[in-house]
Design a protein around this motif. Structure first.
Motif, PDB file in Angstrom:
ATOM      1  N   ILE A  87      -5.624  -0.243  -2.739  1.00  0.00           N
ATOM      2  CA  ILE A  87      -6.477  -0.940  -1.725  1.00  0.00           C
ATOM      3  C   ILE A  87      -5.719  -0.224  -0.273  1.00  0.00           C
ATOM      4  O   ILE A  87      -4.821  -0.298  -0.128  1.00  0.00           O
ATOM      5  N   THR A  88      -6.782   0.174   0.615  1.00  0.00           N
ATOM      6  CA  THR A  88      -6.494   0.694   1.781  1.00  0.00           C
ATOM      7  C   THR A  88      -6.943  -0.457   2.927  1.00  0.00           C
ATOM      8  O   THR A  88      -8.180  -0.609   2.838  1.00  0.00           O
ATOM      9  N   THR A  89      -6.105  -0.656   4.054  1.00  0.00           N
ATOM     10  CA  THR A  89      -6.673  -1.661   5.004  1.00  0.00           C
ATOM     11  C   THR A  89      -6.744  -0.667   6.032  1.00  0.00           C
ATOM     12  O   THR A  89      -5.726  -0.052   6.482  1.00  0.00           O
ATOM     13  N   TYR A  90      -7.813  -0.766   6.822  1.00  0.00           N
ATOM     14  CA  TYR A  90      -8.018   0.340   8.076  1.00  0.00           C
ATOM     15  C   TYR A  90      -7.961  -0.654   9.183  1.00  0.00           C
ATOM     16  O   TYR A  90      -8.630  -1.719   9.281  1.00  0.00           O
ATOM     17  N   THR A  91      -6.988  -0.247  10.034  1.00  0.00           N
ATOM     18  CA  THR A  91      -6.933  -1.051  11.606  1.00  0.00           C
ATOM     19  C   THR A  91      -7.249  -0.154  12.855  1.00  0.00           C
ATOM     20  O   THR A  91      -6.686   1.052  12.696  1.00  0.00           O
ATOM     21  N   VAL A  92      -7.452  -0.807  13.753  1.00  0.00           N
ATOM     22  CA  VAL A  92      -7.362  -0.026  15.281  1.00  0.00           C
ATOM     23  C   VAL A  92      -6.562  -1.347  16.052  1.00  0.00           C
ATOM     24  O   VAL A  92      -6.818  -2.480  16.235  1.00  0.00           O
ATOM     25  N   ASP A  93      -5.371  -0.846  16.420  1.00  0.00           N
ATOM     26  CA  ASP A  93      -4.661  -2.062  17.198  1.00  0.00           C
ATOM     27  C   ASP A  93      -4.357  -3.224  16.333  1.00  0.00           C
ATOM     28  O   ASP A  93      -4.444  -4.311  17.027  1.00  0.00           O
ATOM     29  N   ASP A  94      -4.054  -2.995  15.101  1.00  0.00           N
ATOM     30  CA  ASP A  94      -3.888  -4.161  14.348  1.00  0.00           C
ATOM     31  C   ASP A  94      -5.000  -4.991  13.940  1.00  0.00           C
ATOM     32  O   ASP A  94      -4.935  -6.250  13.381  1.00  0.00           O
ATOM     33  N   GLU A  95      -6.029  -4.670  14.620  1.00  0.00           N
ATOM     34  CA  GLU A  95      -7.290  -5.401  14.235  1.00  0.00           C
ATOM     35  C   GLU A  95      -7.872  -4.679  12.611  1.00  0.00           C
ATOM     36  O   GLU A  95      -8.104  -3.569  12.805  1.00  0.00           O
ATOM     37  N   VAL A  96      -8.164  -5.608  11.804  1.00  0.00           N
ATOM     38  CA  VAL A  96      -8.817  -5.025  10.700  1.00  0.00           C
ATOM     39  C   VAL A  96     -10.330  -4.492  10.788  1.00  0.00           C
ATOM     40  O   VAL A  96     -11.156  -5.679  11.161  1.00  0.00           O
ATOM     41  N   VAL A  97     -10.594  -3.398  10.659  1.00  0.00           N
ATOM     42  CA  VAL A  97     -12.120  -2.787  10.914  1.00  0.00           C
ATOM     43  C   VAL A  97     -12.716  -2.540   9.452  1.00  0.00           C
ATOM     44  O   VAL A  97     -14.061  -2.367   9.484  1.00  0.00           O
ATOM     45  N   GLY A  98     -11.726  -2.327   8.359  1.00  0.00           N
ATOM     46  CA  GLY A  98     -12.377  -1.904   7.101  1.00  0.00           C
ATOM     47  C   GLY A  98     -11.326  -2.078   5.976  1.00  0.00           C
ATOM     48  O   GLY A  98     -10.223  -2.185   6.461  1.00  0.00           O
ATOM     49  N   ARG A  99     -11.697  -2.453   4.743  1.00  0.00           N
ATOM     50  CA  ARG A  99     -11.144  -2.498   3.593  1.00  0.00           C
ATOM     51  C   ARG A  99     -11.681  -1.458   2.536  1.00  0.00           C
ATOM     52  O   ARG A  99     -12.916  -1.204   2.509  1.00  0.00           O
ATOM     53  N   GLN A 100     -10.792  -0.966   1.548  1.00  0.00           N
ATOM     54  CA  GLN A 100     -11.425   0.087   0.544  1.00  0.00           C
ATOM     55  C   GLN A 100     -10.590  -0.309  -0.642  1.00  0.00           C
ATOM     56  O   GLN A 100      -9.246  -0.029  -0.698  1.00  0.00           O
ATOM     57  N   LEU A 101     -11.173  -0.250  -1.589  1.00  0.00           N
ATOM     58  CA  LEU A 101     -10.687  -0.355  -3.166  1.00  0.00           C
ATOM     59  C   LEU A 101     -11.017   1.201  -3.671  1.00  0.00           C
ATOM     60  O   LEU A 101     -12.237   1.791  -3.587  1.00  0.00           O
ATOM     61  N   PHE A 102     -10.062   1.796  -4.255  1.00  0.00           N
ATOM     62  CA  PHE A 102     -10.310   3.195  -4.606  1.00  0.00           C
ATOM     63  C   PHE A 102      -9.625   3.347  -5.635  1.00  0.00           C
ATOM     64  O   PHE A 102      -8.537   3.066  -5.949  1.00  0.00           O
ATOM     65  N   ARG A 103     -10.206   3.986  -6.977  1.00  0.00           N
ATOM     66  CA  ARG A 103      -9.722   3.977  -8.268  1.00  0.00           C
ATOM     67  C   ARG A 103      -9.867   5.380  -8.854  1.00  0.00           C
ATOM     68  O   ARG A 103     -11.219   6.110  -8.662  1.00  0.00           O
ATOM     69  N   ILE A 104      -9.117   5.960  -9.478  1.00  0.00           N
ATOM     70  CA  ILE A 104      -9.100   7.298 -10.007  1.00  0.00           C
ATOM     71  C   ILE A 104      -8.321   7.247 -11.271  1.00  0.00           C
ATOM     72  O   ILE A 104      -7.719   6.300 -11.817  1.00  0.00           O
ATOM     73  N   LEU A 105      -8.994   8.231 -12.127  1.00  0.00           N
ATOM     74  CA  LEU A 105      -8.632   8.179 -13.569  1.00  0.00           C
ATOM     75  C   LEU A 105      -7.606   9.599 -13.548  1.00  0.00           C
ATOM     76  O   LEU A 105      -7.869  10.721 -13.120  1.00  0.00           O
ATOM     77  N   LYS A 106      -6.336   9.402 -13.794  1.00  0.00           N
ATOM     78  CA  LYS A 106      -5.315  10.470 -14.219  1.00  0.00           C
ATOM     79  C   LYS A 106      -5.346  10.572 -15.687  1.00  0.00           C
ATOM     80  O   LYS A 106      -4.974   9.663 -16.457  1.00  0.00           O
TER      81      LYS A 106
END
Lengths: 147, 182
Positions: B155-174
């Motif tokens: 799970i990635t949290t994207y921020t600009v100056d500590d303000e959350v601007v987006g979130r992403q769940l990313f799943r891969i198969l190894k």
């Protein structure tokens, strides 16, 4: 073959109905499209630009990266909904790979229409198919300013 | 390494940042040249990405970055020399411990399976984006059409100056390539 065009005017939320179809989007798939998308999204994994490397990994050809998939889903949504639409949520699952010369058709439909204050909310489900099967399935939420 | 050892070592990583080097700060602010390059690659002619006049008239009030370009800004700048020998890893230091562990256990194949974005707001020119990624889960070994493998979710949290601007769940198969028979 549908030529890429600028999105038309933003759709009016009041006219959107559950079950409405989103106009299909066809991607003519070439090696160039796959490489252009991978590099523009800053994904340099060789499976997305090097056929020989992809072969070593057991794939018959290079294939599109997932950042390109989410990019095309976003374009599919805003080509329909227009420049004032905001993509608030997009969730996709990948199925069969997107290889060169296997053209992809995106389709989708409206699954819910709601209102939240001065914003209209539209939920959609979408799908991208090629001749190998389902490449992408997903859901998305867009918002539209009310007028 | 036995299967039980692998499961234990993977479990230790869950819930922790995937990188020891801290959050990823985008090398450049949100900028028009990269947006224009992206828009051309995907033939996305939405005027709010590249037409300043049209964008000013839109609900966004000016040029915005394509929302699904979010992940692109903080992708590692690659070292092209040797990238194939590193299995596609952009640099020597950018690789997450969970991927190294699975590679060592023979699950060297990588295939993206899910990407889920929540866009809190669009980004404007000049903003500096930071991405903070935490390992959310590693599945038990699964049989897939590609061979045996583990699904890795972060799970990635994207921020600009500590303000959350987006979130992403990313799943891969190894997965273990060429392992269909197992």
């Amino acid at each position: 073959m549908n030529e890429p065009t600028a999105p038309r005017a933003t759709i009016d939320w009041h006219t959107v109905r559950v079950g409405d179809a989103i106009p299909p989007m066809v991607l003519i798939m070439s090696p160039t499209r796959i490489v252009a998308g991978a590099i523009a999204s800053r994904d340099f994994m060789p499976v997305h630009h090097d056929r020989a490397y992809a072969n070593q990994q057991g794939a018959p050809n290079m294939f599109m990266n997932i950042l390109s998939d989410t990019a095309y889903c976003s374009r599919f949504l805003t080509d329909w909904a227009g420049p004032d639409a905001m993509v608030k949520r997009l969730a996709i699952r990948l199925g069969v790979p997107a290889f060169p010369n296997h053209d992809i058709t995106y389709t989708g439909k409206v699954t819910a229409v709601e209102r939240d204050g001065d914003e209209g909310i539209v939920e959609v489900e979408l799908q991208a198919l090629n001749d190998l099967g389902e490449h992408v399935s997903g859901t998305a939420t867009i918002t539209l300013p009310l007028r | 390494m036995s299967g039980a050892d692998l499961v234990e070592r993977l479990a230790e990583l869950v819930g922790r940042p995937i990188s020891d080097t801290g959050p990823t700060i985008a090398p450049d602010p949100i900028n028009q040249p990269m947006i224009r390059h992206w828009a051309a690659a995907f033939e996305d002619w939405n005027p709010v990405y590249t037409d300043a006049e049209a964008a000013a008239q839109s609900r966004f009030g000016g040029i915005v970055a394509p929302p699904l370009m979010l992940q692109t800004w903080t992708m590692a700048t690659p070292l092209i020399t040797g990238i194939a020998e590193r299995g596609g890893s952009p640099t020597d230091v950018s690789r997450a411990a969970v991927l190294n562990l699975l590679d060592e256990a023979g699950f060297v194949g990588t295939l993206a399976s899910n990407s889920e974005f929540e866009i809190v707001r669009y980004l404007h020119l000049g903003e500096m984006l930071t991405a903070t990624t935490v390992l959310e889960s590693v599945s038990d070994e699964k049989q897939t059409r590609l061979g045996a493998g583990h699904f890795v979710t972060w799970i990635t949290t994207y921020t600009v100056d500590d303000e959350v601007v987006g979130r992403q769940l990313f799943r891969i198969l190894k997965f273990r390539a060429g392992d269909e028979s197992s």
